[in-house]
Design an enzyme around this catalytic site. Structure first.
Site, short mmCIF file in Angstrom:
data_model
loop_
_atom_site.label_atom_id
_atom_site.label_comp_id
_atom_site.label_asym_id
_atom_site.label_seq_id
_atom_site.Cartn_x
_atom_site.Cartn_y
_atom_site.Cartn_z
CB CYS A 249 -0.94 0.01 1.21
SG CYS A 249 -1.74 -1.57 1.56
CB ALA A 251 0.29 5.24 -3.79
N PRO A 252 1.56 7.50 -1.76
CG PRO A 252 1.80 9.78 -1.26
CD PRO A 252 1.20 8.51 -0.74
N GLY A 253 4.31 7.07 -1.95
CA GLY A 253 5.73 6.72 -2.00
C GLY A 253 6.62 7.36 -0.96
CE LYS A 255 3.85 5.75 6.43
NZ LYS A 255 2.85 6.47 5.61
CG ASP A 273 -1.09 1.98 -3.84
OD1 ASP A 273 -0.85 2.22 -2.63
OD2 ASP A 273 -2.15 2.31 -4.40
CG ASP A 299 -5.85 -6.51 -3.44
OD1 ASP A 299 -5.28 -6.27 -2.36
OD2 ASP A 299 -7.03 -6.90 -3.49
CG ASP A 318 0.69 3.48 6.04
OD1 ASP A 318 -0.32 3.46 6.77
OD2 ASP A 318 1.20 4.54 5.65
CB CYS A 371 -2.85 8.01 9.33
SG CYS A 371 -3.84 7.75 7.84
#
Length: 431
Positions: A249, A251-253, A255, A273, A299, A318, A371
């Site tokens: 998962c 995106a947006p990159g 991490k 992603d 996926d 994440d 988050c």
């Protein structure tokens, strides 16, 4: 409608949000319709109206004798934008009133200009109403207030207040290019006030946001914009040269890039992603920072479609979540998220953990992150996973940040500090 005034465009954005679009989706094309000098004001209007929507909407509804017809709903949003300015900005009152009435006319609703004028003049004359409930006072949807009150009986009000503040602009220094102290010196030379973050080793918090083109060597990959809480993933992964790392998962990159910056000599970083639309963001970030990762659309839960059987030493998971820890950065979450979303999200989160665990090498480590500030997406997911996965070991985190939970550490949004974030670290025993 090309050539519309800014407030009319803001009303259209707010209507799009009410209809289910995020600001990330509907604001960029709206910004392009305005002259460059008006774009920051439009963004501020839309963010502010979303932030205080539930307070403003209650006030407006109380001032209308009856709701506007569905065909005139856009004018309801136009008045919300104006109320935001009257209650939460320093814009001159006469300008708000006159320009809102003109915007109503330009939206082909001349028959409503009298109503708009009367409502806003009364609002200006009488001042803001006294909040009748916590939902109005804190400008959050009722279900969210009640869930936070239940989950965080001692902290719910502080969380809601933090959500209504503007998040600071935080940078992650590219350790391959500069030390944090060196970059702080460059910011000082550029006249940008900043300080080191408390917990993230490469983090810098700016006293005031600035355009990224003002940041020294930004285009050369010196720094990235990333919240302090999100930066902490690299401190938990325990990275070492030669490891294969999966960023699920991704995106947006942000991490993915943080992982590559934190440890030179990694054998491979795989970033996957599900969203084809978001993959270019990963590639753009990698290119600007002169880093390389294997980027795939997939996926993460469908490992038979993308995994070649080569196990990973480290996995960062994440997961998709309610994003209730980043509401101050994305205030439209208040309008878009529903309580009914949480259970399906929890199912996705547990499913991702279950699917990715077999891809982790014995002796490897998986960092679970969200988050979110809801235990239902955080420690309860970890507990459910541990109950059914006997070979998984939950590590105690000896860190100076966050709250200890029964399974992982929870960071709550800090005023003028980090976002709300949850981390848990699982290890797979050596065979």
């Amino acid at each position: 409608m090309p050539g519309l005034p800014m407030r009319a465009v803001a009303a259209q954005v707010m209507q799009a949000v009410e209809q289910g679009q995020s600001l990330t989706q509907c604001l960029p094309p709206a910004l392009k319709r305005l002259p460059e000098n008006e774009r920051p004001a439009l963004q501020a209007l839309c963010f502010g109206t979303c932030r205080w929507f539930f307070q403003l909407d209650d006030e407006l509804n109380s001032r209308l004798k009856k709701p506007l017809k569905p065909a005139d709903r856009l004018i309801h949003h136009l008045m919300l934008v104006a109320l935001f300015q009257l209650r939460h900005s320093e814009q001159a009152t006469y300008a708000v009133l006159n320009e809102t009435v003109e915007a109503c006319r330009r939206l082909d609703k001349p028959h409503l200009t009298g109503l708009v004028n009367a409502v806003l003049r009364a609002a200006e004359r009488e001042g803001g109403p006294t909040a009748r409930s916590d939902y109005e006072r804190y400008a959050h949807p009722p279900w969210m207030v009640e869930k936070l009150r239940h989950n965080w009986p001692d902290d719910w009000a502080a969380i809601l207040e933090a959500n209504n503040t503007q998040a600071p602009m935080t940078l992650r220094v590219n350790a391959r290019r500069f030390s944090r102290d060196t970059y702080l010196g460059l910011l000082t030379e550029a006249g940008i006030e900043a300080s080191a973050t408390h917990f993230a080793p490469h983090g810098i918090q700016l006293a005031r946001p600035v355009p990224v083109d003002r940041l020294p060597y930004f285009e050369d990959g010196a720094v990235s914009v990333q919240d302090e809480a999100a930066q902490l993933c690299t401190t938990l992964l325990d990275l070492a040269p030669g490891q294969r790392v999966l960023d699920a998962c991704a995106a947006p990159g942000g991490k993915t890039c943080a992982i590559l910056e934190a440890c030179e000599g990694l054998q491979e970083v795989v970033a996957i992603d599900e969203s084809a639309e978001r993959l270019p963001r990963i590639e753009e970030n990698l290119e600007r920072l002169d880093l390389h990762a294997t980027v795939q659309q997939a996926d993460a839960a469908q490992t038979n479609q993308w995994w070649n059987g080569n196990e990973f030493d480290r996995i960062l998971l994440d997961v998709p979540c309610s994003a209730t820890g980043v509401i101050r950065r994305h205030p439209d979450i208040k309008l878009l998220r529903r309580e009914s979303d949480i259970l399906p999200l929890a199912s996705i989160q547990l499913g991702l953990l279950e699917a990715l665990w077999p891809t982790l090498k014995p002796g490897g480590r998986l960092v679970y992150a969200t988050c979110s500030v809801f235990p239902q997406e955080n420690q309860r997911i970890i507990r459910r996973f541990l109950k059914q996965t006997t070979e998984a070991i939950l590590l105690d985190l000896d860190v100076p940040w966050g709250r200890e939970t029964e399974a992982g550490r929870q960071m709550l949004p800090a005023p003028n500090g980090h976002d709300g974030f949850f981390y848990a670290v699982l290890e797979k025993p050596e065979q």
